[in-house]
Design an enzyme around this catalytic site. Sequence first.
Site: not given
Ligand code: PMP
Length: 419
Positions: A124, A201, A204, A227, A365
């Site tokens: 991401h 990270d 998910q 999430k 993203c």
């Molecule tokens: N890493 C991953 C794998 C994600 O799916 C996301 C959210 N789509 C993020 C980071 C970023 O999370 P946040 O927008 O809550 O900071």
Amino acid sequence: PVAGFVRDVRADFPILATDLDGKPPVYLDNAATTQVPRPVLDAMTDYYCNDNSNVGRGIHTLGMRATDRFMRSRERARAFLNAAVASEVVFTKSTTESVNLVAEGFAGQLVSAGDEVLISGLEHHSNLLPWRRLCERTGATLKIAAVDEHGEPSLDSFRAAISERTRVIAVAHVSNVQGTVNPVREIAALGHDQGIIVVVDGAQAVAHRAVNVQEIGADFYCFSAHKMYGPHGTGVLWGKAEHLDRMDPLLLGGGMAPIASYDGPLRSMPPLRFEAGTPNIAGMVGLAAAMDYLDGLGRDAVGVHDAALAVRAAEGLRALDGVTVYGTQEPLGGIVSFNVDGVHPHDVGSHLNAVGIATRTGVHCASPFIDTLGIVGSVRASFGVYNTMDEVQLLIDTVATAEKGFWSTNHPNERFLPA
Ligand code: PMP
């Protein structure tokens, strides 16, 4: 639900009873944000109605009550992750803030010109851009552990990309595009054999499986509450105490140190060192309530439920003419990414939206990864505790009627797509 939850959870989520132009919401965008159950909403309302104040400051009763709830939330997060001590739990606003904090505050002290930072090919942007900036600032090189033609990385691709200059490995526990699970325990062991810091990270992951940071053995682990059935604007960064002791904060200000001066040393301890300013207290109360909610259902049971829906969706979509489902692994992250031949993913998304189905469409993203797959984007269906097999069937049936050969060029989100 398919996982044998002891009760039907749908009634816990007020939004599922709302009306979208005469249709109930079929919410399959859980990887972006999950819906919030009544116990989490109630916990936050109760905090504001009964205990609201600032934390760690006043000696009055409400101040102490608010502080107590805030500290209990930290302890709740410690238990959620099986961290050794609550002071290893830093409250942030998101996964994004957490990764930036580690990259700037910690890795910045380790990385210099000629060193390498290794990430995987499915990250991401939040686990890519902070590392890119660190590398640009220090003269280090950003290296990528390649994914295969299905978009799946392997331990060998990490092994091959490590050198004696690698200082940090940063990797998603679960891919937000196709739900691939990375072998983070093995990656942590591999990194530690060579003295490399490993950052995971978990954005998910935490809603679909029990996460035990001591067992994974990485140096840092982070996630966002929104999430995992909690509120927006709240996240957690777990880090080993020895690392937090030397990490610098992103923000300076009130609450981070008991005493400040015009020129003397700033004595500030983790985790408060990283939490300058009034925190999102009600949010952290909600985060703790979301952890209670998930653990009440059983995180592994939730994971089985979400994966079963994703497996069925992948099977049903693959069986359709002209539909490509990405990835070969069983979608243990509860996520399925697909495209309909000749139809722009946004058009498939609009078609699904017309019957009340919410999916995410576009690059998620993760545009370098989408580029690797050689597509402009995909449609992503992601599942949560309240989704049902009937909803999966509706998804499959509706995708089957997407108008083939229709490629609209006039999308409101077109600017987000690579040229
Ligand atoms: N890493 C991953 C794998 C994600 O799916 C996301 C959210 N789509 C993020 C980071 C970023 O999370 P946040 O927008 O809550 O900071």
